[in-house]
Design an enzyme around this catalytic site. Structure first.
Site, PDB file in Angstrom:
ATOM      1  N   SER A 200      17.840 -13.203  54.604  1.00  0.00           N
ATOM      2  CA  SER A 200      18.705 -12.178  54.438  1.00  0.00           C
ATOM      3  C   SER A 200      19.766 -12.726  53.540  1.00  0.00           C
ATOM      4  O   SER A 200      20.328 -13.827  53.645  1.00  0.00           O
ATOM      5  CB  SER A 200      19.109 -11.755  55.892  1.00  0.00           C
ATOM      6  OG  SER A 200      20.061 -10.674  55.712  1.00  0.00           O
ATOM      7  N   CYS A 322      23.181  -8.570  66.649  1.00  0.00           N
ATOM      8  CA  CYS A 322      22.498  -7.410  66.821  1.00  0.00           C
ATOM      9  C   CYS A 322      22.254  -7.069  68.121  1.00  0.00           C
ATOM     10  O   CYS A 322      21.726  -6.060  68.588  1.00  0.00           O
ATOM     11  CB  CYS A 322      21.091  -7.559  66.233  1.00  0.00           C
ATOM     12  SG  CYS A 322      20.985  -8.117  64.155  1.00  0.00           S
TER      13      CYS A 322
END
Length: 375
Positions: A200, A322
């Protein structure tokens, strides 16, 4: 003065990466699929970023596909591999301490009729070769083990696991979520024996909204979306060239060995300072990646301490961003008590951090322990 120590959640975008993104949005803004000169310039930037990332991973350029981030890349890996092999193999083996984008994808496969096994870690938070191999069999389609845990920094023996899996079951697809490892340690997909690897951009000083997946040549996975020729039809849709180009620039700035030495010193300094605070316990294993340090701060709940520190301009997290504050499945899998899990904080470093950040953190935790209401 701000003291940002939540780099495992996201990093500050580097100046050069930000400048590249602005350039792509305002000057080189063509669609890379367009046949005119504006499109050709954009495509050139896209392919340059792909080349940089491929080189960093020891991969071929055509083995790198771009996604919107790590979560999409992980979903693509898990669903894509499982459904590609569904007619002949229906077992999926993942570690129990994966990021939620793996855990929840595996749970969805389970509800769809797949046989899903979650491999538990040892008390240090590491998933062992033996424990994984106890679950892999002739019916297994994919094994997914992260490279570095996002909450504790525990380094997984992914390469050893994949070697053992391939030796006994060569057709099993091996995937590693390298989001927390990419740019921090040297990764080579061939040495790892990985068929799939995901990363990412916003964890390595690139903008949010861009990630990538390495798919070894010859490995077949099914797409999750449709409608275009982009990214080999595995991830169709117009590429976010400004983010991808910035991702490439951020990767070109990697200085892995020197940064690791710096972060090791900061990590050691932080442990020394934290050990002087009564009630603080280190949860990360001693051989964890030094970029991540998980602690439990006395009996003060994580969220309470986090916001106390925030008022002092010190920024940490209570676990994976998250998870949005939910109890850590990672610490639970390690067998930590509810008290330690409820007071856990994740401190995560970047190349921009200094000892002054750690001094502010430890001063803040000390003040918090002395003044905050306890459980």
């Amino acid at each position: 003065m701000e003291h940002y120590l939540d780099n495992s959640a996201t990093t500050k975008v580097s100046q050069k990466a930000a400048q590249k993104a602005l350039e792509m949005m305002t000057e080189c803004y063509g669609n890379p699929s367009s046949l005119h000169i504006k499109g050709m310039y954009a495509e050139k930037e896209l392919e340059n970023a792909r080349k940089i990332i491929a080189k960093e991973l020891g991969a071929n350029t055509d083995e790198i596909l771009f996604t919107s981030g790590g979560t999409e890349a992980n979903n693509l890996a898990i669903f894509g591999a499982a459904y590609a092999k569904r007619r002949t193999k229906t077992k999926v083996v993942v570690s129990a301490i994966e990021h939620s984008s793996i855990i929840e994808a595996a749970e969805k496969l389970k509800s769809d009729g797949f046989n899903v096994t979650f491999v538990q870690p040892d008390s240090s938070g590491v998933v062992t070769v033996e424990n994984v191999m106890n679950e892999v069999d002739d019916n297994t389609s994919i094994v997914s083990v992260m490279s570095v845990n996002n909450e504790t920094g525990a380094i997984m023996p992914a390469g050893d696991i994949f070697t053992a899996v391939k030796k006994k079951f060569p057709d099993v697809i091996c995937h590693t979520d390298a989001v927390q490892a990419f740019g921090k340690i040297h990764l080579n997909v061939k040495k790892l024996g990985a068929d799939l690897l995901t990363a990412s951009g916003h964890k390595v000083h690139a903008p949010k909204g861009c990630g990538c997946i390495y798919i070894k040549k010859g490995v077949r996975i099914l797409p999750r979306q449709f409608g275009g020729e982009q990214e080999k039809r595995i991830r169709p849709g117009t590429e976010a060239v400004e983010l991808i180009a910035a991702f490439g620039v951020a990767c070109s700035e990697f200085d892995i060995d020197n940064n690791l030495k710096k972060i090791e010193k900061l990590n050691t300094y932080a442990k020394q300072k934290l050990s002087q605070l009564d009630g603080v316990v280190i949860n990360s294993p001693s051989d964890a990646l030094p970029y991540v340090l998980n602690i439990s701060a006395g009996r003060v709940r994580s969220e309470t301490m986090l916001h106390f520190l925030e008022d002092l301009d010190v920024f940490v997290s209570s676990g994976s961003a998250c998870a949005k504050g939910k109890p850590s499945h990672v610490l639970k899998a390690m067998g930590l008590s509810n008290e330690r899990a409820d007071s856990a904080l994740r401190i995560s470093f970047s190349k921009f951090n200094t000892e002054e950040d750690i001094d502010a953190l430890c001063d803040g935790i000390g003040r918090g322990l002395a003044t905050l209401a306890h459980n």
